[in-house]
Design a protein around this motif. Structure first.
Motif, short mmCIF file in Angstrom:
data_model
loop_
_atom_site.label_atom_id
_atom_site.label_comp_id
_atom_site.label_asym_id
_atom_site.label_seq_id
_atom_site.Cartn_x
_atom_site.Cartn_y
_atom_site.Cartn_z
N LEU A 45 1.79 9.18 -8.97
CA LEU A 45 1.88 10.52 -8.40
C LEU A 45 1.54 10.48 -6.91
N ILE A 46 2.07 11.45 -6.18
CA ILE A 46 1.82 11.59 -4.74
C ILE A 46 1.04 12.88 -4.53
N ASN A 47 -0.21 12.75 -4.13
CA ASN A 47 -1.04 13.91 -3.79
C ASN A 47 -0.82 14.21 -2.32
N MET A 98 -4.58 14.82 -9.92
CA MET A 98 -3.19 15.24 -9.80
C MET A 98 -2.52 15.52 -11.14
N GLY A 105 5.76 16.28 -8.05
CA GLY A 105 4.60 15.41 -7.86
C GLY A 105 4.95 13.97 -7.57
N THR A 106 6.23 13.63 -7.63
CA THR A 106 6.66 12.25 -7.36
C THR A 106 7.73 12.24 -6.28
N ALA A 109 -8.61 10.10 -7.63
CA ALA A 109 -7.16 10.10 -7.44
C ALA A 109 -6.51 9.00 -8.28
N THR A 169 -3.53 18.67 -4.32
CA THR A 169 -4.72 19.23 -4.95
C THR A 169 -5.49 20.15 -4.03
N THR A 178 -2.69 8.81 -9.49
CA THR A 178 -2.19 8.98 -8.13
C THR A 178 -2.19 7.64 -7.41
N THR A 179 -1.08 7.30 -6.80
CA THR A 179 -1.02 6.06 -6.03
C THR A 179 -0.86 6.30 -4.53
N THR A 180 -0.53 7.55 -4.14
CA THR A 180 -0.45 7.91 -2.73
C THR A 180 -1.22 9.20 -2.51
N ILE A 181 -2.08 9.21 -1.49
CA ILE A 181 -2.86 10.41 -1.17
C ILE A 181 -2.72 10.71 0.32
#
Length: 498
Positions: free
Chosen positions: A59-61, A339, A370-371, A111, A328, A116-119
């Motif tokens: 997911l990308i936050n 996320m 989210g992606t 995260a 978020t 989540t892998t990207t914040i």
């Protein structure tokens, strides 16, 4: 080779969302090199057994404020305009690089453990810029292994002046006191971020820089134009808060005689790779403007609900052709960086808009936002948010022998509506394993959390003192809020409260 990795036997949630058969994913130098039917070719490098697991893109936050972590749990039943100065006080307090490092990891831990892998971190540097504190945050993201894009908050108008009627409602003595607070010039901070981006560019760095002008009402037009020029010259993503609340819609009318979207369009700010955070209140004309410009909007459902800001008209944005990402927000407004909860909330609360049930926002829409929606908003479509050849290997493996996944009918819907992160087994970022058997491997999680408790105990008296200084502004703020509540807003703005 250490640069090679193979995930074998997983049910891959790829572009078709079909997880009915097992596949192997081959990773070389952090990038997905091939996807094949399970067993079709021998694995290479590090082998991860994903049999009886579903493999998803991370997911990308797209929106987070790591500077708020020590404020977690301190506020409730407070609207945005009365709350925001508590987590961005003009009265600075002493904080060390180590305390910032630990503070950053609090959010990064949660995260990762929520898939989540990207914040994206909109990091407020405080009244005075200290490069050592920014570096501490960057190092935290490097150490834990998550992909991060950090934007030092940019504004050349202080937050307390970002509302109408300040000169009329603030006592002259208080205004003089606030105006005298020493701050780092905004142009100097922009120069610092520009230099940072050269060595931390999103095109090549896992921990990178972007541009984060706070909001139109907190920036002069000349400063916004300078930020836009910098973004264009350096090819950087941009994030900016726009019309989160009714008061901000009123502010647009009073400051510019039009919506903030229209004003940003008029000064040439709206372009692709530009995310308008929150976008709770908008008209169909605003939406068409954004679609034409190629800008994205960003939904932060949990934060918007807790602050009473309202509900973004997500389906209307999508129907207008506007890309939507998810975030978020910070832990001062909504105590979590989870996320999975954000994706779930998106698919749930958007149904409150009613209407034709075939147009409701569902699990697929929320997951896309989210992606892939996050990737598009950052200008990284094809690289992040998807499992495809050529994309970065930012992947999550969810076990299928858990309560949330039993019985297995639809993995995507069961992740969106039922998963809490307890099924997460393995997480890979940039082709490197950062979580194994549910445990983070780059840091001492329990040790960091113990250190965070100790840091908070040391800093809490300073936080309380800063909050007390903000309380001096509250009577004037409440009068301003009351005056703005009496103003009529554009009747074409889609409803945000029900």
């Amino acid at each position: 080779m250490d640069s090679e990795l193979t995930i074998v036997g997983g049910r891959v949630l790829g572009e078709t969302l079909d997880t009915s058969h097992q596949q192997d994913i081959f990773v070389v130098d952090g990038v997905i090199d091939a996807i094949a039917d399970a067993g079709e070719r021998p694995p290479v490098g590090v082998v991860i057994d994903a049999r009886n697991q579903v493999v998803t893109p991370g997911l990308i936050n797209s929106h987070h404020h790591s500077h708020e972590h020590y404020h977690k749990g301190r506020y409730d039943r407070v609207p945005l305009e009365l709350w925001m100065n508590y987590v961005r006080p003009l009265t600075d307090f002493p904080i060390t690089p180590r305390q910032v490092y630990v503070r950053t990891l609090i959010g990064a831990i949660q995260a990762l453990k929520s898939g989540t892998t990207t914040i994206v971190d909109d990091l407020n540097a405080g009244p005075k810029l200290d490069p050592a504190l920014i570096e501490a945050s960057l190092q935290a993201y490097r150490d834990i292994g998550i992909r991060a894009m950090v934007g030092v908050t940019l504004f050349d108008k202080p937050f307390f002046r970002a509302m109408p009627f300040v000169e009329e409602e603030f006592p002259a003595e208080l205004l003089a006191k606030l105006n005298a607070v020493p701050t780092t010039p905004a142009s100097q901070i922009l120069d610092f971020v520009s230099s940072l981006a050269v060595s931390h560019h999103p095109s090549s760095a896992r921990v990178a820089a972007l541009l984060a002008p706070s909001a139109p009402q907190r920036c002069t037009d000349d400063f916004l134009r300078a930020v836009r020029r910098t973004a264009d010259d350096l090819d950087l993503p941009v994030i900016i808060h726009v019309q989160e609340t009714r008061l901000q819609a009123v502010s647009g009318e009073l400051f510019y005689g039009k919506s903030m979207y229209q004003h940003l369009g008029d000064i040439g700010f709206l372009k692709p790779k530009t995310q308008l955070i929150h976008a709770v209140r908008a008209t169909p004309n605003d939406m068409q403007l954004l679609a034409t410009a190629g800008a994205s909007v960003q939904h932060n459902p949990n934060s918007n609900m807790k602050l009473g800001s309202g509900l973004m008209p997500m389906r209307a944005f999508l129907d207008a052709g506007v890309n939507v990402s998810l975030g978020t927000d910070g832990c001062g407004s909504i105590e979590t960086v989870d996320m999975l909860r954000t994706v779930s909330s998106t698919a749930l609360v958007q149904k409150l808009r009613g209407g034709d049930h075939t147009k409701w926002i569902g699990a697929t829409d929320a997951w896309h936002a989210g992606t892939i929606g996050g990737a598009i908003a950052l200008g990284m479509e094809g690289r992040l948010g998807e499992i495809s050849v050529g994309a970065s290997a930012d992947l999550c493996c969810y076990r299928l022998d858990t309560a949330a996944m039993t019985p297995l009918n639809n993995p995507l819907q069961q992740i969106v509506y039922g998963e809490t992160g307890s099924s997460l087994d393995t997480i890979i970022v940039d082709g490197k394993v950062v979580m194994e058997s549910g445990n983070l491997i780059g840091i001492d999680e329990l040790g960091i959390l113990r250190e965070a408790h100790a840091a908070h105990t040391e800093l809490e008296p300073f936080i309380a003192k800063a909050e007390a200084s903000v309380n001096e502004m509250m009577p004037a703020y409440r009068r301003i809020c009351d005056r703005c509540d009496s103003h009529v807003i554009d009747q074409k703005i889609l409803p945000a409260r029900f």
